[in-house]
Design a protein around this motif. Structure first.
Motif, PDB file in Angstrom:
ATOM      1  N   PRO A 244      51.959  32.248  53.508  1.00 45.60           N
ATOM      2  CA  PRO A 244      51.060  31.995  52.359  1.00 45.60           C
ATOM      3  C   PRO A 244      51.527  32.733  51.108  1.00 45.60           C
ATOM      4  CG  PRO A 244      50.045  33.497  53.928  1.00 45.60           C
ATOM      5  CD  PRO A 244      51.292  32.988  54.590  1.00 45.60           C
ATOM      6  N   GLU A 245      51.282  32.102  49.968  1.00 46.99           N
ATOM      7  CA  GLU A 245      51.565  32.731  48.683  1.00 46.99           C
ATOM      8  C   GLU A 245      50.283  33.339  48.130  1.00 46.99           C
ATOM      9  OE1 GLU A 245      53.425  30.097  45.967  1.00 46.99           O
ATOM     10  OE2 GLU A 245      55.267  29.927  47.128  1.00 46.99           O
ATOM     11  N   VAL A 246      50.403  34.535  47.577  1.00 48.91           N
ATOM     12  CA  VAL A 246      49.246  35.280  47.082  1.00 48.91           C
ATOM     13  C   VAL A 246      49.553  35.767  45.670  1.00 48.91           C
ATOM     14  CG1 VAL A 246      47.756  37.284  47.420  1.00 48.91           C
ATOM     15  CG2 VAL A 246      48.601  36.006  49.405  1.00 48.91           C
ATOM     16  N   ASP A 247      48.592  35.582  44.757  1.00 48.34           N
ATOM     17  CA  ASP A 247      48.754  36.107  43.400  1.00 48.34           C
ATOM     18  C   ASP A 247      48.731  37.629  43.423  1.00 48.34           C
ATOM     19  OD1 ASP A 247      48.929  33.620  42.252  1.00 48.34           O
ATOM     20  OD2 ASP A 247      46.821  33.511  41.700  1.00 48.34           O
ATOM     21  N   ALA A 248      49.703  38.223  42.773  1.00 49.33           N
ATOM     22  CA  ALA A 248      49.786  39.685  42.701  1.00 49.33           C
ATOM     23  C   ALA A 248      48.848  40.191  41.610  1.00 49.33           C
ATOM     24  CB  ALA A 248      51.220  40.118  42.442  1.00 49.33           C
ATOM     25  N   GLU A 249      47.565  40.149  41.904  1.00 45.77           N
ATOM     26  CA  GLU A 249      46.564  40.595  40.946  1.00 45.77           C
ATOM     27  C   GLU A 249      46.535  42.123  40.894  1.00 45.77           C
ATOM     28  OE1 GLU A 249      44.995  38.753  38.968  1.00 45.77           O
ATOM     29  OE2 GLU A 249      44.948  36.735  39.828  1.00 45.77           O
ATOM     30  N   PRO A 250      46.165  42.695  39.747  1.00 44.05           N
ATOM     31  CA  PRO A 250      46.070  44.155  39.660  1.00 44.05           C
ATOM     32  C   PRO A 250      45.149  44.721  40.737  1.00 44.05           C
ATOM     33  CG  PRO A 250      45.908  43.172  37.480  1.00 44.05           C
ATOM     34  CD  PRO A 250      45.873  42.034  38.456  1.00 44.05           C
ATOM     35  N   GLU A 251      45.570  45.850  41.324  1.00 43.63           N
ATOM     36  CA  GLU A 251      44.834  46.593  42.360  1.00 43.63           C
ATOM     37  C   GLU A 251      44.940  45.958  43.750  1.00 43.63           C
ATOM     38  OE1 GLU A 251      43.819  49.523  41.548  1.00 43.63           O
ATOM     39  OE2 GLU A 251      44.303  49.126  39.463  1.00 43.63           O
ATOM     40  N   LEU A 252      45.640  44.827  43.896  1.00 35.72           N
ATOM     41  CA  LEU A 252      45.862  44.268  45.224  1.00 35.72           C
ATOM     42  C   LEU A 252      46.772  45.223  46.005  1.00 35.72           C
ATOM     43  CD1 LEU A 252      45.589  41.757  47.156  1.00 35.72           C
ATOM     44  CD2 LEU A 252      47.810  41.024  46.248  1.00 35.72           C
TER      45      LEU A 252
ATOM     46  N   LEU B 275      54.395  37.243  47.488  1.00 34.39           N
ATOM     47  CA  LEU B 275      53.671  37.541  46.254  1.00 34.39           C
ATOM     48  C   LEU B 275      54.234  36.703  45.113  1.00 34.39           C
ATOM     49  CD1 LEU B 275      53.145  41.417  46.150  1.00 34.39           C
ATOM     50  CD2 LEU B 275      51.578  39.633  46.953  1.00 34.39           C
ATOM     51  N   ARG B 276      53.348  36.296  44.225  1.00 37.84           N
ATOM     52  CA  ARG B 276      53.772  35.572  43.025  1.00 37.84           C
ATOM     53  C   ARG B 276      53.031  36.136  41.826  1.00 37.84           C
ATOM     54  NH1 ARG B 276      50.656  30.028  44.831  1.00 37.84           N
ATOM     55  NH2 ARG B 276      48.519  30.780  44.453  1.00 37.84           N
ATOM     56  N   ARG B 277      53.708  36.037  40.709  1.00 32.91           N
ATOM     57  CA  ARG B 277      53.090  36.537  39.480  1.00 32.91           C
ATOM     58  C   ARG B 277      51.981  35.576  39.055  1.00 32.91           C
ATOM     59  NH1 ARG B 277      56.413  39.365  34.656  1.00 32.91           N
ATOM     60  NH2 ARG B 277      54.628  40.091  33.419  1.00 32.91           N
ATOM     61  N   PRO B 278      50.773  36.085  38.776  1.00 27.54           N
ATOM     62  CA  PRO B 278      49.672  35.178  38.392  1.00 27.54           C
ATOM     63  C   PRO B 278      49.995  34.436  37.106  1.00 27.54           C
ATOM     64  CG  PRO B 278      48.853  37.385  38.923  1.00 27.54           C
ATOM     65  CD  PRO B 278      50.343  37.483  38.821  1.00 27.54           C
ATOM     66  N   VAL B 279      49.557  33.200  37.051  1.00 24.09           N
ATOM     67  CA  VAL B 279      49.703  32.391  35.838  1.00 24.09           C
ATOM     68  C   VAL B 279      48.424  32.515  35.038  1.00 24.09           C
ATOM     69  CG1 VAL B 279      50.061  30.089  34.913  1.00 24.09           C
ATOM     70  CG2 VAL B 279      51.256  30.794  36.994  1.00 24.09           C
ATOM     71  N   ARG B 280      48.552  33.048  33.857  1.00 26.32           N
ATOM     72  CA  ARG B 280      47.372  33.257  33.010  1.00 26.32           C
ATOM     73  C   ARG B 280      47.118  32.024  32.165  1.00 26.32           C
ATOM     74  NH1 ARG B 280      45.330  36.938  36.037  1.00 26.32           N
ATOM     75  NH2 ARG B 280      46.491  38.896  36.107  1.00 26.32           N
ATOM     76  N   ALA B 281      45.850  31.666  32.052  1.00 22.61           N
ATOM     77  CA  ALA B 281      45.482  30.554  31.172  1.00 22.61           C
ATOM     78  C   ALA B 281      45.775  30.949  29.736  1.00 22.61           C
ATOM     79  CB  ALA B 281      44.000  30.213  31.330  1.00 22.61           C
ATOM     80  N   PRO B 282      46.299  30.030  28.938  1.00 22.34           N
ATOM     81  CA  PRO B 282      46.592  30.370  27.537  1.00 22.34           C
ATOM     82  C   PRO B 282      45.329  30.745  26.782  1.00 22.34           C
ATOM     83  CG  PRO B 282      46.730  27.995  27.912  1.00 22.34           C
ATOM     84  CD  PRO B 282      46.595  28.633  29.249  1.00 22.34           C
ATOM     85  N   VAL B 283      45.460  31.748  25.949  1.00 21.20           N
ATOM     86  CA  VAL B 283      44.319  32.187  25.138  1.00 21.20           C
ATOM     87  C   VAL B 283      44.138  31.213  23.984  1.00 21.20           C
ATOM     88  CG1 VAL B 283      43.388  34.045  23.713  1.00 21.20           C
ATOM     89  CG2 VAL B 283      44.764  34.575  25.744  1.00 21.20           C
ATOM     90  N   PRO B 284      42.950  30.629  23.856  1.00 26.33           N
ATOM     91  CA  PRO B 284      42.745  29.674  22.751  1.00 26.33           C
ATOM     92  C   PRO B 284      42.985  30.334  21.405  1.00 26.33           C
ATOM     93  CG  PRO B 284      40.886  29.651  24.307  1.00 26.33           C
ATOM     94  CD  PRO B 284      41.737  30.824  24.660  1.00 26.33           C
ATOM     95  N   ALA B 285      43.644  29.604  20.534  1.00 33.80           N
ATOM     96  CA  ALA B 285      43.884  30.128  19.189  1.00 33.80           C
ATOM     97  C   ALA B 285      42.565  30.283  18.444  1.00 33.80           C
ATOM     98  CB  ALA B 285      44.804  29.181  18.431  1.00 33.80           C
ATOM     99  N   ALA B 286      42.489  31.315  17.633  1.00 30.80           N
ATOM    100  CA  ALA B 286      41.281  31.526  16.842  1.00 30.80           C
ATOM    101  C   ALA B 286      41.071  30.350  15.901  1.00 30.80           C
ATOM    102  CB  ALA B 286      41.410  32.821  16.037  1.00 30.80           C
ATOM    103  N   ARG B 287      39.832  29.943  15.759  1.00 32.39           N
ATOM    104  CA  ARG B 287      39.536  28.797  14.907  1.00 32.39           C
ATOM    105  C   ARG B 287      39.832  29.143  13.463  1.00 32.39           C
ATOM    106  NH1 ARG B 287      34.305  25.498  16.823  1.00 32.39           N
ATOM    107  NH2 ARG B 287      35.559  23.876  15.875  1.00 32.39           N
ATOM    108  N   ARG B 288      40.607  28.281  12.829  1.00 34.82           N
ATOM    109  CA  ARG B 288      40.985  28.520  11.443  1.00 34.82           C
ATOM    110  C   ARG B 288      39.781  28.294  10.540  1.00 34.82           C
ATOM    111  NH1 ARG B 288      43.132  25.590   7.215  1.00 34.82           N
ATOM    112  NH2 ARG B 288      43.038  23.652   8.407  1.00 34.82           N
ATOM    113  N   ARG B 289      39.671  29.123   9.530  1.00 42.28           N
ATOM    114  CA  ARG B 289      38.561  29.008   8.593  1.00 42.28           C
ATOM    115  C   ARG B 289      39.083  28.774   7.180  1.00 42.28           C
ATOM    116  NH1 ARG B 289      33.518  30.113  10.384  1.00 42.28           N
ATOM    117  NH2 ARG B 289      33.367  30.935  12.498  1.00 42.28           N
ATOM    118  N   THR B 290      38.263  28.110   6.401  1.00 39.07           N
ATOM    119  CA  THR B 290      38.622  27.872   5.009  1.00 39.07           C
ATOM    120  C   THR B 290      38.338  29.138   4.203  1.00 39.07           C
ATOM    121  OG1 THR B 290      36.428  27.084   4.353  1.00 39.07           O
ATOM    122  CG2 THR B 290      37.938  25.456   5.296  1.00 39.07           C
TER     123      THR B 290
END
Length: 270
Positions: free
Chosen positions: A21-29, A78-93
């Motif tokens: 089995p493959e396991v995400d190498a999360e912090p503190e594991l 062990l595999r390095r976790p894939v992080r979801a991309p952080v949404p870009a901050a909404r641009r303001r006028t």
């Protein structure tokens, strides 16, 4: 020939393979390196290897090889976790509203916003231009407001043809307040700010000064400001002022409130 082959080579489920089995190498594991027996918690990654820290605070790096670790005594990859991309901050006028991308400016509506002069129009464009283009509202400069009542009548405002007017130095008892009082159409909103000129609606801090100079009565205000700040021509001073305005944060609250009221008024459904 009997006995040449002991047993049936096809007997049993020969297709089954043992899968690690493959396991995400999360912090503190907490895992154990299968080769060295080093046991520790995941604390990060370095050059493609996982970093483990044991209970004594010692750290070691281990490559992420297949079945190289034990988790609860069982081999894992062990595999390095894939992080979801952080949404870009909404641009303001510049006005602080949420910017709308890939939207063309609307065809100009019949409603208008009038301001006293070209400096007022330039400042409004600098801050609220994006919003007004999306709404299809045109800002037109007047040459003062002495004939405001007559110009309003000529405009012929109505439910689908509203008019907003931004007035400088709109304070009780002023000449401007008496002129505004003559405009009574329900399809017209006249509002403004208390400053002598729209220059003064720009925050002094944006210009790097502590406060706007006090100009003695009887002297033209812009000329007095230029003299106090050591600027030769009002045109030069205005270019400097406009260059220091990037957003609504650079102008005073009364101007912001007045413009927001005017935009709401001329864009509200009839």
């Amino acid at each position: 020939m009997a006995g040449r082959y002991d047993g049936d080579v096809l007997a049993g489920d020969w297709r089954r393979r043992k899968v690690t089995p493959e396991v995400d190498a999360e912090p503190e594991l907490v895992v154990e390196d299968a080769d060295s027996g080093f046991c520790g918690a995941v604390v990060g990654f370095d050059s493609g290897a996982v970093v483990l820290e044991d209970r004594h605070g010692r750290r070691r790096n281990f490559p992420l090889l297949p079945a190289a670790f034990l988790l609860d005594g069982r081999p894992v990859t062990l595999r390095r976790p894939v992080r979801a991309p952080v949404p870009a901050a909404r641009r303001r006028t510049a006005s602080g509203s949420i910017a709308v991308d890939d939207v063309r400016a609307q065809v100009a509506k019949a409603s208008r916003i009038w301001v006293e002069g070209v400096h007022d129009a330039a400042l409004v464009e600098r801050i609220w231009g994006d919003d007004l283009r999306i709404e299809g509202v045109v800002v037109e400069p007047l040459d003062g407001i002495d004939e405001l009542a007559a110009e309003v009548r000529a405009f012929a405002p109505g439910p689908e043809r509203r008019l907003g007017v931004l007035v400088d130095h709109l304070v009780p008892g002023s000449k401007e307040s008496r002129i505004v009082a003559r405009v009574t159409s329900p399809h017209v909103l006249v509002t403004g700010h208390p400053y002598v000129d729209v220059w003064q609606a720009v925050r002094p801090a944006a210009l790097g000064i502590a406060a706007w100079p006090v100009v003695p009565p009887g002297r033209p205000w812009k000329e007095g400001v230029c003299a106090a700040l050591g600027v030769a021509e009002p045109a030069d001073m205005w270019r400097h002022i406009l260059s220091r305005v990037d957003s609504f944060a650079d102008v005073e609250t009364p101007l912001i409130n007045a413009m927001e009221r005017l935009i709401d008024f001329v864009t509200s459904p009839g």
